[in-house]
Scaffold this motif. Structure first.
Motif, PDB file in Angstrom:
ATOM      1  N   UNK A 122       0.839  -1.210   0.000  1.00  0.00           N
ATOM      2  CA  UNK A 122       0.000   0.000   0.000  1.00  0.00           C
ATOM      3  C   UNK A 122       0.870   1.254   0.000  1.00  0.00           C
ATOM      4  N   UNK A 123       1.913   1.255   0.814  1.00  0.00           N
ATOM      5  CA  UNK A 123       2.803   2.424   0.856  1.00  0.00           C
ATOM      6  C   UNK A 123       3.426   2.675  -0.525  1.00  0.00           C
ATOM      7  N   UNK A 124       3.753   1.580  -1.219  1.00  0.00           N
ATOM      8  CA  UNK A 124       4.371   1.724  -2.543  1.00  0.00           C
ATOM      9  C   UNK A 124       3.357   2.148  -3.611  1.00  0.00           C
ATOM     10  N   UNK A 125       2.055   1.955  -3.331  1.00  0.00           N
ATOM     11  CA  UNK A 125       1.029   2.283  -4.326  1.00  0.00           C
ATOM     12  C   UNK A 125       0.564   1.060  -5.098  1.00  0.00           C
ATOM     13  N   UNK A 126       0.717  -0.118  -4.490  1.00  0.00           N
ATOM     14  CA  UNK A 126       0.270  -1.357  -5.146  1.00  0.00           C
ATOM     15  C   UNK A 126      -0.955  -1.891  -4.406  1.00  0.00           C
ATOM     16  N   UNK A 127      -2.138  -1.830  -5.025  1.00  0.00           N
ATOM     17  CA  UNK A 127      -3.350  -2.330  -4.357  1.00  0.00           C
ATOM     18  C   UNK A 127      -3.400  -3.857  -4.407  1.00  0.00           C
ATOM     19  N   UNK A 132     -12.523  -5.765 -10.458  1.00  0.00           N
ATOM     20  CA  UNK A 132     -12.415  -6.290 -11.826  1.00  0.00           C
ATOM     21  C   UNK A 132     -11.100  -7.009 -12.093  1.00  0.00           C
ATOM     22  N   UNK A 133     -10.171  -6.930 -11.171  1.00  0.00           N
ATOM     23  CA  UNK A 133      -8.844  -7.541 -11.386  1.00  0.00           C
ATOM     24  C   UNK A 133      -8.544  -8.612 -10.320  1.00  0.00           C
ATOM     25  N   UNK A 134      -8.707  -8.244  -9.050  1.00  0.00           N
ATOM     26  CA  UNK A 134      -8.362  -9.186  -7.976  1.00  0.00           C
ATOM     27  C   UNK A 134      -9.375  -9.057  -6.848  1.00  0.00           C
ATOM     28  N   UNK A 135     -10.062 -10.169  -6.574  1.00  0.00           N
ATOM     29  CA  UNK A 135     -11.074 -10.150  -5.505  1.00  0.00           C
ATOM     30  C   UNK A 135     -10.562 -10.852  -4.244  1.00  0.00           C
ATOM     31  N   UNK A 136      -9.343 -11.353  -4.291  1.00  0.00           N
ATOM     32  CA  UNK A 136      -8.828 -12.077  -3.119  1.00  0.00           C
ATOM     33  C   UNK A 136      -7.313 -12.008  -3.094  1.00  0.00           C
ATOM     34  N   UNK A 137      -6.770 -12.093  -1.885  1.00  0.00           N
ATOM     35  CA  UNK A 137      -5.313 -12.244  -1.789  1.00  0.00           C
ATOM     36  C   UNK A 137      -4.980 -13.251  -0.703  1.00  0.00           C
ATOM     37  N   UNK A 138      -3.836 -13.869  -0.862  1.00  0.00           N
ATOM     38  CA  UNK A 138      -3.396 -14.834   0.147  1.00  0.00           C
ATOM     39  C   UNK A 138      -1.968 -14.489   0.556  1.00  0.00           C
ATOM     40  N   UNK A 139      -1.684 -14.675   1.830  1.00  0.00           N
ATOM     41  CA  UNK A 139      -0.355 -14.343   2.357  1.00  0.00           C
ATOM     42  C   UNK A 139       0.286 -15.662   2.772  1.00  0.00           C
ATOM     43  N   UNK A 140       1.450 -15.951   2.219  1.00  0.00           N
ATOM     44  CA  UNK A 140       2.083 -17.260   2.410  1.00  0.00           C
ATOM     45  C   UNK A 140       3.540 -17.082   2.826  1.00  0.00           C
ATOM     46  N   UNK A 141       4.034 -18.032   3.595  1.00  0.00           N
ATOM     47  CA  UNK A 141       5.465 -18.014   3.897  1.00  0.00           C
ATOM     48  C   UNK A 141       6.240 -18.707   2.776  1.00  0.00           C
ATOM     49  N   UNK A 142       7.374 -18.132   2.434  1.00  0.00           N
ATOM     50  CA  UNK A 142       8.255 -18.759   1.443  1.00  0.00           C
ATOM     51  C   UNK A 142       9.287 -19.641   2.123  1.00  0.00           C
ATOM     52  N   UNK A 143       9.218 -19.716   3.442  1.00  0.00           N
ATOM     53  CA  UNK A 143      10.240 -20.457   4.186  1.00  0.00           C
ATOM     54  C   UNK A 143       9.562 -21.271   5.277  1.00  0.00           C
ATOM     55  N   UNK A 225      -2.602  -7.625 -10.170  1.00  0.00           N
ATOM     56  CA  UNK A 225      -2.557  -6.298  -9.511  1.00  0.00           C
ATOM     57  C   UNK A 225      -1.221  -5.607  -9.782  1.00  0.00           C
ATOM     58  N   UNK A 226      -0.209  -6.392 -10.158  1.00  0.00           N
ATOM     59  CA  UNK A 226       1.101  -5.778 -10.457  1.00  0.00           C
ATOM     60  C   UNK A 226       0.981  -4.904 -11.718  1.00  0.00           C
ATOM     61  N   UNK A 227       0.104  -5.297 -12.645  1.00  0.00           N
ATOM     62  CA  UNK A 227      -0.128  -4.444 -13.823  1.00  0.00           C
ATOM     63  C   UNK A 227      -0.854  -3.158 -13.429  1.00  0.00           C
ATOM     64  N   UNK A 228      -1.742  -3.268 -12.432  1.00  0.00           N
ATOM     65  CA  UNK A 228      -2.430  -2.058 -11.936  1.00  0.00           C
ATOM     66  C   UNK A 228      -1.386  -1.129 -11.304  1.00  0.00           C
TER      67      UNK A 228
END
Ligand SMILES: C[S@@+](CC[C@H](N)C(=O)[O-])C[C@H]1O[C@@H](n2cnc3c(N)ncnc32)[C@H](O)[C@@H]1O
Length: 241
Positions: A122-127, A132-143, A225-228
């Motif tokens: 959000x601080x960077x300006x990435x929603x 119409x693009x993303x109705x969900x997000x998931x937060x995952x550990x890479x480790x 959302x990265x394209x947004x």
């Protein structure tokens, strides 16, 4: 005899909550780790400071030691603050610390923080969601804990946006698995040191992001959302022109 598990936010000291500041001001002792911005400690003027920052690879044993320190301090002092980066319950092992304290009869209070998972993009300006693009997000550990018998992270998530924390060390390996479920051209944004003066933003796709010399701490955001975000960035620079 209360231990407060307090979120310090993602880095920018202005992103700490008023409740966190009020709690720090009444602390007898502050137990803190690496990700908490040290400037925030100034609110606990006069309190004893105990640093328990963890080093990679030494997690499980160290966590027991941290629990023990919290128990000892909780028994000795009226107000103990356990300050943790972001939010204490988002990959912060706050739940484990809380249970260890409760089992010793020590009261625990929670002060949530701005988690890097959302505060950094959000601080960077990435929603992380966008109509119409993303109705969900998931937060995952890479480790994931390497001592676990069965892997819980399968990388077949249906969410439109995937946000990976602790994702740098295993980036290439995890991305390979994600590409079994998502188009290799899916856009990816990596934000290193988000909300701080050292912030670095790297854009790419699933197939090329691992080649871009990513350093921790970083957040990996995958999905349309990265394209947004690119569109927002383009409009911002036009604004400034
Ligand atoms: C152990 S997790 C703790 C997360 C924390 N509890 C939270 O809510 O943000 C640490 C990971 O959070 C992410 N992280 C924390 N602060 C960050 C920042 N300022 N910029 C980018 N990623 C960050 C990184 O993925 C890092 O490896």
């Amino acid at each position: 005899m209360v231990v407060y598990l307090v979120g310090a936010g993602p880095g920018d000291p202005d992103l700490v909550t008023l409740k966190a500041i009020k709690t720090l001001k009444k602390a007898d002792v502050v137990v803190y780790d690496r990700l908490a911005n040290e400037e925030i400690l100034n609110y606990a003027n006069g309190a004893e400071m105990i640093y328990v920052g963890k080093r990679a690879g030494a997690h499980s044993k160290k966590q027991d030691e941290i629990n023990e320190i919290l128990i000892q301090q909780g028994k000795k002092h009226g107000v103990v603050v356990r300050l943790k980066g972001g939010d204490p319950f988002v990959f912060g092992r706050g739940g484990e610390e809380m249970l260890a304290l409760l089992k010793e009869g020590i009261s625990v209070e929670l002060v949530p923080g701005v988690t890097s998972a959302v505060g950094v993009p959000t601080t960077a300006g990435l929603p992380v969601t966008h109509r119409g693009v993303a109705t969900s997000f998931t937060v995952v550990t890479g480790h994931e804990d390497p001592t676990k018998k069965d892997k819980q992270v399968k990388w077949n998530y249906n969410a439109d946006t995937i946000i990976i924390l602790m994702g740098v060390a295993n980036l290439e390996e995890n991305i390979q698995e994600i590409m079994e479920h998502k188009d290799p051209k899916t856009p990816v944004c990596v934000i290193e040191n988000g909300t701080s003066p050292d912030e670095r933003i790297v854009l790419g796709t699933l197939e090329d992001i691992h080649q871009k010399n990513i350093n921790p701490p970083a957040l990996v955001i995958i999905g349309p959302v990265v394209d947004v975000f690119r569109e927002i960035q383009n409009n911002r620079s036009e604004d400034m022109a």
